[in-house]
Design a protein around this motif. Structure first.
Motif, mmCIF file in Angstrom:
data_model
loop_
_atom_site.group_PDB
_atom_site.id
_atom_site.type_symbol
_atom_site.label_atom_id
_atom_site.label_comp_id
_atom_site.label_asym_id
_atom_site.label_seq_id
_atom_site.Cartn_x
_atom_site.Cartn_y
_atom_site.Cartn_z
ATOM 1 N N ASN A 224 0.833 -1.209 0.000
ATOM 2 C CA ASN A 224 0.000 0.000 0.000
ATOM 3 C C ASN A 224 0.865 1.256 0.000
ATOM 4 O O ASN A 224 0.532 2.258 -0.648
ATOM 5 N N TYR A 225 1.942 1.211 0.760
ATOM 6 C CA TYR A 225 2.883 2.334 0.780
ATOM 7 C C TYR A 225 3.416 2.602 -0.632
ATOM 8 O O TYR A 225 3.512 3.755 -1.075
ATOM 9 N N ILE A 226 3.757 1.510 -1.353
ATOM 10 C CA ILE A 226 4.274 1.647 -2.719
ATOM 11 C C ILE A 226 3.191 2.200 -3.642
ATOM 12 O O ILE A 226 3.463 3.040 -4.515
ATOM 13 N N ARG A 227 1.956 1.754 -3.461
ATOM 14 C CA ARG A 227 0.857 2.242 -4.313
ATOM 15 C C ARG A 227 0.666 3.751 -4.147
ATOM 16 O O ARG A 227 0.453 4.475 -5.128
ATOM 17 N N HIS A 228 0.729 4.232 -2.896
ATOM 18 C CA HIS A 228 0.608 5.672 -2.674
ATOM 19 C C HIS A 228 1.762 6.418 -3.331
ATOM 20 O O HIS A 228 1.565 7.500 -3.912
ATOM 21 N N PHE A 229 2.946 5.840 -3.231
ATOM 22 C CA PHE A 229 4.109 6.480 -3.848
ATOM 23 C C PHE A 229 3.940 6.572 -5.363
ATOM 24 O O PHE A 229 4.241 7.609 -5.975
ATOM 25 N N ILE A 230 3.469 5.485 -5.982
ATOM 26 C CA ILE A 230 3.282 5.477 -7.440
ATOM 27 C C ILE A 230 2.224 6.489 -7.852
ATOM 28 O O ILE A 230 2.394 7.221 -8.837
ATOM 29 N N GLU A 231 1.125 6.540 -7.106
ATOM 30 C CA GLU A 231 0.072 7.499 -7.437
ATOM 31 C C GLU A 231 0.585 8.931 -7.341
ATOM 32 O O GLU A 231 0.238 9.785 -8.159
ATOM 33 N N LEU A 232 1.408 9.196 -6.362
ATOM 34 C CA LEU A 232 1.972 10.524 -6.214
ATOM 35 C C LEU A 232 2.862 10.868 -7.406
ATOM 36 O O LEU A 232 2.820 11.990 -7.936
ATOM 37 N N GLN A 233 3.665 9.913 -7.862
ATOM 38 C CA GLN A 233 4.563 10.156 -8.989
ATOM 39 C C GLN A 233 3.807 10.241 -10.308
ATOM 40 O O GLN A 233 4.203 10.970 -11.210
ATOM 41 N N LYS A 234 2.715 9.488 -10.425
ATOM 42 C CA LYS A 234 1.923 9.530 -11.662
ATOM 43 C C LYS A 234 1.359 10.925 -11.903
ATOM 44 O O LYS A 234 1.291 11.393 -13.058
ATOM 45 N N VAL A 235 0.947 11.596 -10.845
ATOM 46 C CA VAL A 235 0.412 12.955 -10.990
ATOM 47 C C VAL A 235 1.491 13.892 -11.517
ATOM 48 O O VAL A 235 1.253 14.733 -12.385
ATOM 49 N N ARG A 236 2.701 13.716 -11.009
ATOM 50 C CA ARG A 236 3.789 14.605 -11.410
ATOM 51 C C ARG A 236 4.251 14.318 -12.842
ATOM 52 O O ARG A 236 4.564 15.249 -13.598
ATOM 53 N N LEU A 237 4.308 13.032 -13.241
ATOM 54 C CA LEU A 237 4.890 12.669 -14.532
ATOM 55 C C LEU A 237 3.842 12.327 -15.577
ATOM 56 O O LEU A 237 4.149 11.700 -16.573
#
Length: 356
Positions: A224-237
């Motif tokens: 879940n921690y990784i999923r939040h991290f990916i979602e955060l990066q998806k918004v930026r990139l």
């Protein structure tokens, strides 16, 4: 030694627990537990004298432990220890037994008393001192070895924990820095994505603060921690990256994993994507669980320019992956495999861990 001497003092008191304790026939041991008022004084008097003798015997033992073994044997070797012990026997024995012979109880020839009334230079006195040293020395060395092994083990555990804490502290601030940069950029642009970033950042911080310093966390919490991290990066990139994500949910899994391990290669892939942001970047993340074996494959585009940059900045390249390798060696020892490096036009990291 203290227990043995205490037991000897008690036995001496019981052996002299009647009114004719000091006039017993040679080598006769009489024990009476029926002590009356007239015998109580003899009992106390015997106890005092026996305690003095026990203290003198303790001095012989203590000097051997603190000086002969700790100083001579520990610092100067076996030969010097043997020479020192010989001199110690010659000097200490007559001094100790001259003090013992002053006591009235030494006039008895009970088997429990390490002395006699025939003189302080009798051979049996030296035999007694030598026997005490010979019997106690192996026990002292064994106890010293055990204490040394225990201290080394405790020191090793402390060093291991300190190294793990240091490595983990090197990782956490990097996450926070990147996430705050994302939020800062979106807030400046008054983007509608800012609330989502804050929500994901909140989840990241919650995991880092409350679970990141634990020895193990549930596997699903880490994913879940990784999923939040990916979602955060998806918004930026968004628009500059092609993502292929396979992070299955293991809600019913009881597997545990050390926190903040799996995120390292994933963060590394996004870092390369950010560095290569002028081009469209591909990232593939694939996580599988087979029994207790967890496998993570993380790939990202790898251009010639990135390879050239890595050669020019070798000392600053791959710090996160190097820290990950050290943490895995400390925690999972032989129960993991980590391989990473360029593979064609991609950078690939393969991680396998045998979970608990």
């Amino acid at each position: 030694m203290l227990i043995a001497l205490g037991a000897w003092v008690i036995l001496m008191c019981l052996a002299n627990s009647h009114d004719e304790a000091l006039t017993l026939t040679p080598n006769t041991l009489v024990i009476s537990l029926d002590v009356g008022v007239t015998e109580f004084k003899a009992l106390i008097w015997t106890g005092i004298q026996s305690s003095i003798i026990a203290a003198l015997i303790w001095v012989i033992y203590w000097l051997n432990k603190r000086f002969l073994i700790a100083k001579l044997l520990g610092q100067f070797g076996l030969f010097n220890y043997l020479c020192g012990t010989f001199v110690y026997l010659l000097i200490c024995t007559p001094v100790v037994f001259s003090l013992i012979n002053v006591l009235p109880i030494s006039g008895q020839t009970l088997l429990l008393i390490p002395s006699n009334a025939q003189g302080i230079f009798q051979p049996q006195n030296y035999v007694f001192t030598f026997s005490l040293i010979a019997l106690s020395t192996p026990i002292i060395l064994l106890c010293r070895h055990h204490r040394t092994e225990r201290k080394l083990f405790e020191l090793e555990q402390q060093n291991k924990q300190a190294e793990l804490t240091l490595l983990q502290q090197q990782i956490n601030p990097h996450f926070l820095f990147n996430s705050l940069n994302n939020i800062y950029g979106k807030v400046l642009c008054q983007s509608d994505d800012a609330p989502n970033l804050i929500e994901h950042l909140s989840s990241l911080l919650q995991h880092s603060v409350y679970r990141g310093h634990k020895d193990f966390v549930p596997l699903e919490d880490e994913l879940n921690y990784i999923r939040h991290f990916i979602e955060l990066q998806k918004v930026r990139l968004s628009g500059n990256i092609n993502l292929s994500i396979n992070l299955p949910r293991f809600n019913n899994s009881a597997h545990q994993i050390t926190p903040l391990l799996l995120i390292v290669p994933i963060e590394n892939a996004f870092k390369h994507a950010i560095a290569n942001s002028l081009e469209r970047c591909n990232i593939r993340i694939d996580c599988k669980l087979d029994g207790n074996r967890l496998a993570l494959i993380c790939e990202n585009s790898f251009s010639e320019q990135m390879a050239e940059d890595m050669k020019q900045n070798k000392e600053h390249t791959g710090v996160g992956l190097q820290n990950l390798s050290k943490r895995l060696s400390l925690i999972y020892a032989n129960n993991h495999q980590l391989n990473y490096g360029p593979k064609g036009d991609h950078w690939q990291c393969n991680l396998e861990i045998e979970l608990t």
